[in-house]
Design a protein around this motif. Structure first.
Motif, PDB file in Angstrom:
ATOM      1  N   ILE A   1       8.406  20.014  -4.220  1.00 44.37           N
ATOM      2  CA  ILE A   1       9.704  20.470  -4.191  1.00 44.37           C
ATOM      3  C   ILE A   1      10.027  20.813  -2.933  1.00 44.37           C
ATOM      4  O   ILE A   1      10.863  21.420  -2.391  1.00 44.37           O
TER       5      ILE A   1
ATOM      6  N   ALA B   1      13.951  20.157  -6.976  1.00 41.41           N
ATOM      7  CA  ALA B   1      14.037  21.474  -7.605  1.00 41.41           C
ATOM      8  C   ALA B   1      15.183  21.497  -8.689  1.00 41.41           C
ATOM      9  O   ALA B   1      14.794  21.831  -9.738  1.00 41.41           O
TER      10      ALA B   1
ATOM     11  N   THR C   1      13.285  22.426 -12.272  1.00 40.38           N
ATOM     12  CA  THR C   1      13.685  24.176 -12.545  1.00 40.38           C
ATOM     13  C   THR C   1      14.902  24.311 -13.092  1.00 40.38           C
ATOM     14  O   THR C   1      15.886  23.278 -13.007  1.00 40.38           O
TER      15      THR C   1
ATOM     16  N   ALA D   1      12.198  27.857  -8.110  1.00 40.61           N
ATOM     17  CA  ALA D   1      11.372  26.903  -8.155  1.00 40.61           C
ATOM     18  C   ALA D   1       9.867  27.461  -8.106  1.00 40.61           C
ATOM     19  O   ALA D   1       8.931  26.846  -8.255  1.00 40.61           O
TER      20      ALA D   1
END
Length: 411
Positions: A148, A163, A167, A267
């Motif tokens: 990420i 991300a 997430t 994240a």
């Protein structure tokens, strides 16, 4: 890092309501009801040219929120950072020939004194970025390991697309801005959308590799120092349970700072950063936003050095709604000084009341009612004015209420 001395907050009879505030992320009013302990993170200063009235207005807004939570019976954990190493600070230090550490230390100490003079409640944890270099580097390394984040030469950037794919966070969740506006704000507010090699122009810097003449630290990423948004993500996680109740700051932090602070934290943890995102309006002076870059600053320390009662400065700010942009004038301060004199005279004739057993006075009830609706301090100020105009004698509980809820100790 030390904070500043905490003013006394007198107890009041009864219990106040849970406040509702405007939530930027949902674009609506929401009750700021903690599950148990209220958690508040307010972004702190970059310590140069502290403390102007724009700073003071922001910290006063969240001081009011804390006072209302306390009046409603909730314990509060309040965290604030100070960005004591950053490009603007380093540039000012070079321009003035002052060591950047000395500049940061002196301006932070000035800020503490200004906050104490204004009777702003201090954070429970007041954390400098230079105190969390290792923790921040480790957080960036975690994001790299998860795919990420990525390198561009010797700098590390947050991968917004990665991300979003892995997430619960999505770009725009907190700011509700379109991409064109994000690009504009990124360029204006410390981003580098034109940097070659980035996956997305909006991707923010997580770690700045060592530069000649700049401070740097040795860590798992090599030599360098933190970017901007990651510091708040790390500090908040260290001192608050996510999601904490309210993320606060000036409206110029909505994007990119609060957007990406939330993205970085989610994240790393898989959790939302905060339940509500609250933003204070900006203060202008002489036709422009009050800002360090423009130099059109009205400093709290200069006003107090000139003999202005800090209570009048606080009352000037309380007379403006925290969410609105407004322009400071000397007339506003003069009006606050006159108002303060009337309030002091009203309080001087206060009759005794039993603050434990007495019923809620009309003044206290009205202050609680109006403040609970988006921290409406102008309505609270007007309520005191109306009581005085109507000839309603003050009780000692009324005087305590002005101290407890508005932070002004009357004489």
């Amino acid at each position: 890092m030390k904070s500043w001395n905490r003013p006394e907050v007198p107890p009041l009879p009864g219990v106040g309501p849970v406040p509702s505030i405007w939530d930027t992320a949902s674009a609506g009013m929401r009750e700021a009801r903690p599950a148990a302990t209220a958690g508040l993170y307010v972004c702190g200063i970059t310590p140069y040219d502290a403390t102007h009235l724009g700073h003071a207005a922001t910290y006063l807004a969240y001081d009011t929120l804390i006072r209302l939570w306390m009046d409603a019976g909730y314990p509060v954990t309040y965290v604030q950072n100070t960005t004591d190493v950053d490009d603007p600070l380093l540039e000012r230090a070079r321009d003035t020939g002052v060591d950047w550490r000395e500049l940061a230390d002196s301006q932070t100490e000035l800020f503490r004194g200004d906050m104490e003079a204004l009777r702003i409640l201090p954070p429970d944890s007041y954390i400098a970025v230079t105190e969390v270099i290792e923790e921040t580097a480790n957080a960036v390394k975690l994001l790299l390991d998860r795919g990420i984040a990525y390198w561009v030469e010797n700098d590390v950037y947050f991968d917004s697309a990665a991300a979003e794919a892995s997430t619960p966070w999505t770009l725009g969740d907190e700011s509700r801005l379109d991409r064109a506006t994000m690009l504009q704000f990124s360029a204006e507010r410390g981003g580098d959308p034109d940097r070659v090699g980035k996956h997305d122009p909006l991707d923010p810097l997580l770690w700045r590799g060592a530069r000649l003449g700049d401070p740097s630290w040795t860590c798992v990423l090599g030599e360098g120092r933190p970017g901007w948004h990651i510091e708040c993500s790390v500090i908040a996680q260290m001192h608050l349970e996510l999601p904490f109740t309210v993320q606060g700051g000036g409206s110029d932090l909505i994007f990119p700072h609060h957007e990406f602070s939330a993205g970085h934290a989610t994240a790393m943890t898989g959790k939302p950063f905060a339940e509500l995102y609250s933003h204070a309006g900006l203060v202008g002076y002489e036709g422009e936003k009050m800002s360090k870059s423009l130099g059109n600053l009205v400093l709290v320390s200069r006003l107090t050095s000139a003999g202005v009662d800090p209570r009048a400065i606080r009352l000037t700010l309380l007379a403006q709604h925290y969410r609105e942009d407004w322009e400071y004038t000397a007339d506003l301060l003069e009006a606050a000084q006159s108002r303060l004199a009337r309030w002091d005279e009203w309080a001087s004739a206060a009759t005794d009341s039993d603050s434990v057993d007495a019923p809620e006075s009309p003044v206290l009830a009205e202050l609680r009612r109006v403040l609970a609706v988006d921290l409406d301090t102008p309505a609270a100020v007007a309520a005191i004015d109306a009581a005085i105009t109507a000839g309603a004698p003050a009780t000692s509980d009324d005087v305590r209420a002005v101290d407890t809820l508005l932070g002004i100790r009357l004489r």
